[in-house]
Design a protein around this motif. Structure first.
Motif, short mmCIF file in Angstrom:
data_model
loop_
_atom_site.label_atom_id
_atom_site.label_comp_id
_atom_site.label_asym_id
_atom_site.label_seq_id
_atom_site.Cartn_x
_atom_site.Cartn_y
_atom_site.Cartn_z
N THR A 1 0.84 -1.20 0.00
CA THR A 1 0.00 0.00 0.00
C THR A 1 0.87 1.25 0.00
OG1 THR A 1 -1.70 -1.16 1.25
CG2 THR A 1 -1.80 1.24 1.26
N ASP A 2 1.86 1.27 0.90
CA ASP A 2 2.80 2.40 0.96
C ASP A 2 3.48 2.62 -0.38
OD1 ASP A 2 2.17 2.78 3.53
OD2 ASP A 2 4.09 2.10 4.39
N ILE A 3 3.91 1.51 -0.96
CA ILE A 3 4.66 1.60 -2.21
C ILE A 3 3.78 2.18 -3.32
CG2 ILE A 3 5.74 0.24 -4.04
CD1 ILE A 3 6.86 -1.58 -1.90
N ILE A 4 2.56 1.68 -3.43
CA ILE A 4 1.68 2.16 -4.51
C ILE A 4 1.42 3.66 -4.34
CG2 ILE A 4 -0.63 2.01 -5.50
CD1 ILE A 4 -0.59 -0.97 -4.81
N ILE A 5 1.18 4.08 -3.10
CA ILE A 5 0.91 5.50 -2.85
C ILE A 5 2.11 6.34 -3.27
CG2 ILE A 5 0.58 7.22 -1.04
CD1 ILE A 5 -1.04 5.06 0.48
N PHE A 6 3.29 5.87 -2.88
CA PHE A 6 4.49 6.62 -3.21
C PHE A 6 4.72 6.64 -4.72
CE2 PHE A 6 9.27 7.07 -3.06
CZ PHE A 6 9.22 8.41 -2.73
N CYS A 7 4.41 5.52 -5.37
CA CYS A 7 4.59 5.46 -6.83
C CYS A 7 3.65 6.44 -7.53
CB CYS A 7 4.34 4.05 -7.34
SG CYS A 7 5.67 2.92 -6.92
N LEU A 8 2.42 6.54 -7.04
CA LEU A 8 1.48 7.48 -7.65
C LEU A 8 2.00 8.91 -7.47
CD1 LEU A 8 -1.19 8.18 -9.02
CD2 LEU A 8 -2.29 8.13 -6.79
N PHE A 9 2.49 9.20 -6.29
CA PHE A 9 3.06 10.52 -6.01
C PHE A 9 4.22 10.81 -6.97
CE2 PHE A 9 5.91 12.87 -2.77
CZ PHE A 9 5.51 14.10 -3.25
N ALA A 10 5.13 9.83 -7.09
CA ALA A 10 6.29 10.02 -7.96
C ALA A 10 5.85 10.13 -9.42
CB ALA A 10 7.27 8.86 -7.79
N ALA A 11 4.88 9.32 -9.82
CA ALA A 11 4.42 9.36 -11.21
C ALA A 11 3.80 10.72 -11.53
CB ALA A 11 3.41 8.25 -11.46
N SER A 12 3.11 11.31 -10.56
CA SER A 12 2.51 12.62 -10.82
C SER A 12 3.60 13.67 -10.98
CB SER A 12 1.55 13.00 -9.69
OG SER A 12 2.26 13.34 -8.51
N LEU A 13 4.70 13.53 -10.23
CA LEU A 13 5.81 14.46 -10.43
C LEU A 13 6.46 14.23 -11.78
CD1 LEU A 13 7.76 16.64 -9.41
CD2 LEU A 13 9.15 14.83 -8.43
N HIS A 14 6.56 12.95 -12.15
CA HIS A 14 7.15 12.65 -13.45
C HIS A 14 6.38 13.32 -14.59
CE1 HIS A 14 7.48 10.36 -17.21
NE2 HIS A 14 8.75 10.37 -16.91
N PHE A 15 5.07 13.41 -14.40
CA PHE A 15 4.24 13.98 -15.46
C PHE A 15 4.69 15.40 -15.81
CE2 PHE A 15 0.43 16.00 -17.20
CZ PHE A 15 0.09 15.07 -18.17
N ILE A 16 4.91 16.23 -14.79
CA ILE A 16 5.37 17.58 -15.14
C ILE A 16 6.87 17.64 -15.35
CG2 ILE A 16 3.57 19.11 -14.26
CD1 ILE A 16 5.19 19.24 -11.66
N LEU A 17 7.62 16.78 -14.67
CA LEU A 17 9.08 16.85 -14.78
C LEU A 17 9.58 16.19 -16.06
CD1 LEU A 17 11.46 16.22 -11.80
CD2 LEU A 17 12.11 15.70 -14.12
N GLY A 18 9.16 14.96 -16.27
CA GLY A 18 9.64 14.23 -17.43
C GLY A 18 8.99 14.68 -18.72
N LEU A 19 7.67 14.78 -18.70
CA LEU A 19 6.95 15.13 -19.92
C LEU A 19 6.91 16.64 -20.13
CD1 LEU A 19 3.92 12.70 -19.71
CD2 LEU A 19 6.07 12.41 -20.93
N GLY A 20 6.77 17.37 -19.03
CA GLY A 20 6.65 18.81 -19.18
C GLY A 20 7.97 19.55 -19.09
N GLY A 21 9.02 18.86 -18.62
CA GLY A 21 10.31 19.52 -18.47
C GLY A 21 10.32 20.58 -17.38
N LEU A 22 9.32 20.54 -16.49
CA LEU A 22 9.25 21.53 -15.41
C LEU A 22 9.70 20.86 -14.12
CD1 LEU A 22 5.73 22.88 -16.30
CD2 LEU A 22 7.85 24.14 -16.59
N VAL A 23 10.86 21.24 -13.63
CA VAL A 23 11.38 20.60 -12.43
C VAL A 23 10.82 21.30 -11.21
CG1 VAL A 23 13.43 19.95 -11.17
CG2 VAL A 23 13.47 20.02 -13.65
N SER A 24 9.95 20.60 -10.51
CA SER A 24 9.35 21.17 -9.31
C SER A 24 10.09 20.66 -8.08
CB SER A 24 7.88 20.79 -9.22
OG SER A 24 7.40 21.03 -7.92
N PHE A 25 10.51 21.57 -7.22
CA PHE A 25 11.15 21.18 -5.96
C PHE A 25 10.13 21.20 -4.83
CE2 PHE A 25 15.91 22.38 -6.70
CZ PHE A 25 15.97 21.43 -7.69
#
Lengths: 233, 620
Positions: B338-362
């Motif tokens: 459960t922890d892992i899936i939650i963290f993966c969703l969180f990371a994937a949402s960051l990837h959406f803007i970082l990887g695809l959008g090129g916007l590095v959010s800190f």
């Protein structure tokens, strides 16, 4: 002086140079001719080891320099003048020249800023201007002057006549002849046959990264089919 | 009036260390383009090494020699880091190196703990400068005056070095075009090492010089990190006078803030930064960063393609396995997954803007923690049913992302990253300080799911469906026209504009979407734990996601998921050891060096080389 033996170079997976062989003798001006995309820039970058050939050898002054880091190649006496000029736009002309400065090597001319200002008077006038304030022609002069500050034995000029005004092109031709008179060996990549004819002793034509012709301009004139096939006339 | 002046002087003295550390960071970034997260660690090392030296070297000269020696020692440590950790990965995609420096933070933390122990040390008073001077009747410590006097000299010396000497000229040239500098015969490897030495030494000096005012403890690395980033950004990346100005501004305002609006201290500098960046997007004395100005390194981006048949089969098999977990796994395994899936969703949402959008959010934790807090507050303050609170959480996060995104999206690169971090910090301090409403440091507890979801197994299935669904939705969106527009805006915003894409609006929408998905992860999180604390909004949380996205491989969404799962599993295993940070740090560094394309990217390359995977077609 410089020799490329069967070099093969790649950009990622794209095969650009295909068993290319060519050479430059000391004291001559050689023009590297070919169409857009023939591999001229890659040849020059492969000589500088900015693109390292996967196979084959580049020798300079009888030493195999293949795989060396570019700064070592430069210190051996190869002076690279990039096509896109790549001057340091935030630095003044004097500072740009300082970046290029290297100790003199035996057998090469030792260039001073004064000598360069004699060849390029425009630069002298604007010596405290930043690179970004210069015109395209001035930038082109600066990039050559900057490389000369390293006292190269062989100058690699990548399409120096591209994108500058015809008046400056003439000035450029004079400059190259002037350098040759002072004993600098030059390899110049060109698309402009007319310009090459004025400055160079020999023509080397490549297409798809392979050598297609190597000889004097008289030889070339005798073979109009080569011109038609490999140069956009 | 006299009190004001005394406070102003205190602020000026506090600026000394801040400026030293920040100028080092600015130099390193300027030349190497590395966002050095480990800079705070250099500062901490400087303090501890300085402290130990001061025990041995007595007297006035002993003190100042210790400061100097501490600087040199830290500089040498910086050289070691540069040569062994960073040099192998200069060719990796931009910003990838920050993952390695994050590993360095962990390693230094544990090494410091091993060497100096877990006690806070108090800095010695400086012999000869122990007294105070009365200025308009107010006592001002002599040491403060010494610091105020020294700093401008350091600024001048650095300025002289950078603008007037050959080394400085080479450094500035390398900042713009390192390859060209190399082609002109300069060994840029040594130039980089030299800059790293200087930058780290400045951080070490800063750590040692603040000893009489502060001391040394194991938290100071993270504590100063945000402040020095803020200083560098307010001053303008790469501008030394700017860094000085910003250090003074922040320190002085901080002193006044403590006296007059004590609640402001946690957030003051971020407010200043946000205001400055909105008025001057490149800092007080900075200049515009042109994209691609520094020469793109590494291979061109590979197209991000819909999954092939083989990929789908693997994913389906994995999902089936996960769905059957309650049948054969223990409830501990379910909680872990459960922890892992939650963290993966969180990371994937960051990837959406970082990887695809090129916007590095800190500051992506703002939306994860934000969503969690929205749900928790709805339950605890308004008595909202869990199901409704769960649905409203992503909406709340979305709203926050819409507002913050609107303010941030006009910036690019590091400035964008810093502004997002500032707003995340703002949100954190709001939650942290608003005791009556948010519970402050004590958090909100007793936020449990409705009875029908209360069983571990039931909640596990909820997480599996919602979490995996969210990840699939993110991936699917990447292949919609909206996803194409987003990637086009990343690769060439001008070309995209010319084709009729309103790039800023697309990025804004993507930011909001990513924020909502992070909020969804937050909602899953809060009901799985039954509580929420401000730590979920901290910078460290944002960094976790950032590290995972880079570590997994920024070019693929599966990278974020694989990275997230790996980190959670490894952390779960390692935290049983005393020095787990050291092990994790070394592990991160090793992965970074061995797999510069991230875990997934490098595995894929390995597969292609060995012929297990079909080579991606490359257009000439």
């Amino acid at each position: 002086m410089l020799e490329c033996k069967n070099i093969n170079s790649f950009y990622g997976k794209a095969h650009i140079l295909n068993d290319l062989c060519m050479s430059v003798d000391a004291g001559t001006v050689v023009s590297l001719l070919g169409r857009n995309g023939a591999g001229k820039t890659t040849t020059i970058k492969s000589i500088m080891q900015m693109v390292v050939p996967k196979t084959g050898q580049v020798t300079f002054l009888d030493r195999d320099i293949t795989g060396w880091p570019p700064h070592k190649v430069a210190r051996m006496g190869l002076g690279y003048v990039p096509e896109e000029r790549r001057i340091f736009t935030d630095l003044t002309i004097l500072e740009n020249l300082e970046v290029g400065r290297q100790p003199a090597r035996d057998g090469s001319i030792e260039w001073t800023i004064e000598m360069l200002f004699e060849i390029f008077p425009n630069l002298k006038e604007r010596r405290n201007n930043r690179g970004k304030e210069l015109s395209g022609g001035e930038q082109q002069m600066l990039t050559i002057a900057r490389t000369l500050m390293g006292n190269p034995k062989l100058l690699l000029l990548d399409e120096p006549s591209e994108g500058i005004a015809p008046v400056i092109v003439e000035q450029m031709a004079e400059t190259i002849l002037n350098l040759k008179a002072q004993g600098v060996t030059v390899l110049i990549s060109e698309q402009n046959l007319h310009f090459a004819r004025i400055v160079a002793d020999r023509a080397v034509i490549i297409e798809s990264g392979s050598l297609k012709f190597d000889g004097t301009f008289l030889d070339l004139d005798a073979q109009p089919e080569i011109q038609g096939a490999y140069l956009s006339v | 009036m006299s009190l004001l002046i005394a406070q102003f002087l205190t602020g000026l003295a506090n600026a000394a260390a801040l400026f030293l550390v920040a100028s080092g960071l600015s130099l390193i970034f300027g030349v190497t383009r590395i966002v050095n997260f480990a800079h705070g660690s250099f500062y901490m090392l400087g303090a501890f090494i300085g402290y130990s030296l001061m025990q041995v070297l007595p007297g006035f000269f002993g003190f100042w020699s210790s400061v100097l020696l501490a600087g040199i020692a830290v500089g040498l440590i910086g050289v070691i880091v540069e040569m062994f950790v960073l040099r192998p990965i200069y060719k990796a995609p931009e910003l990838f190196q920050l993952v390695a420096t994050f590993g360095v933070i962990l390693v230094i933390q544990d090494l410091t703990l091993m060497t100096w122990g877990a006690v806070d040390v108090l800095g010695p008073r400086v012999p000869g400068l122990k007294g105070v001077v009365r200025i308009l009747g107010e006592p001002v410590p002599q040491y403060d005056l010494a610091l105020i006097a020294i700093t401008p000299f350091v600024l001048f010396a650095l300025w002289y070095l950078i603008t007037k000497t050959r080394v400085g000229i080479l450094v500035r040239a390398a900042t713009q075009d390192r390859e060209m500098v190399g082609a002109l015969g300069v060994n840029q490897a040594w130039l980089f090492t030299g800059v790293f030495f200087l930058g780290a030494a400045l951080a070490g000096l800063g750590g040692a010089i603040q000893l009489p005012k502060g001391g040394a403890d194991l938290l100071m690395d993270f504590n100063i990190l945000a402040a020095i980033f803020v200083v560098v950004v307010i001053g303008g990346m790469g501008s030394l006078p700017g860094a000085y100005l910003a250090a003074v501004l922040i320190s002085v305002l901080n002193v006044f803030g403590v006296s007059y609006i004590p609640q402001s201290t946690l957030v003051l500098m971020f407010v200043v930064m946000a205001v400055v960046l909105m008025v001057k997007p490149f800092g007080l004395l900075g200049r515009e960063e042109v994209a691609g100005e520094h020469g793109q390194v590494g291979e061109p981006e590979r197209p991000f393609k819909p999954a092939g048949k083989k990929g789908r089969i693997i994913v389906a098999a994995l999902l089936l396995l996960l769905a059957l977990l309650p049948v054969f796994g223990s409830s501990f395994a379910m909680v872990l997954v459960t922890d892992i899936i939650i963290f993966c969703l969180f990371a994937a949402s960051l990837h959406f803007i970082l990887g695809l959008g090129g916007l590095v959010s800190f500051g992506h934790a703002a939306y994860f923690g934000g969503g969690a807090y929205v749900a928790a507050l709805l339950v605890s303050s308004a008595g909202t049913p869990m199901e409704l609170a769960f649905l409203l959480a992503p909406l709340g996060a979305c709203l926050a992302a819409v507002i913050i995104g609107w303010l941030c999206i006009r910036l690019t690169g590091v400035y964008f990253a810093m502004l997002t971090m500032a707003f995340a910090q703002l949100l954190w301090s709001l939650v942290y300080q608003w005791d009556e409403f948010t519970g402050g440091d004590d958090g909100l507890v007793d936020i449990w799911p409705s009875p029908w979801l209360a069983e571990t197994e039931a909640y596990y299935y909820l997480t599996l469906i919602v979490g995996v669904g969210g990840i699939i939705l993110l991936r699917h969106t990447a292949h919609t026209p909206f996803g194409y527009a987003l990637r086009a805006s990343r690769d060439s915003s001008r070309q995209a504009e010319a084709t009729g894409i309103h790039t800023k609006r697309v990025q804004w929408a993507a930011f909001a979407f990513a924020g909502s998905m992070a909020g969804l992860a937050g909602a899953l999180f809060v009901f799985s734990k039954g509580s929420i604390f401000p730590t979920e909004l901290e910078i460290a949380r944002s960094f976790d996601a950032l590290i995972v996205v880079f570590l997994g491989g920024v070019k693929t969404l599966s990278g974020a998921v694989v990275g997230g799962a790996t980190l959670e599993l490894v952390k779960d295993y390692l935290t049983r050891f005393e020095y787990w940070r050291l092990i994790l740090g070394v592990l991160i560094i090793v992965i970074v060096i061995l797999a510069p394309d991230g875990i997934v990217g490098s595995l894929r390359k390995l597969g292609e080389r060995t012929g297990l995977l079909r080579e991606a077609e490359v257009s000439k």
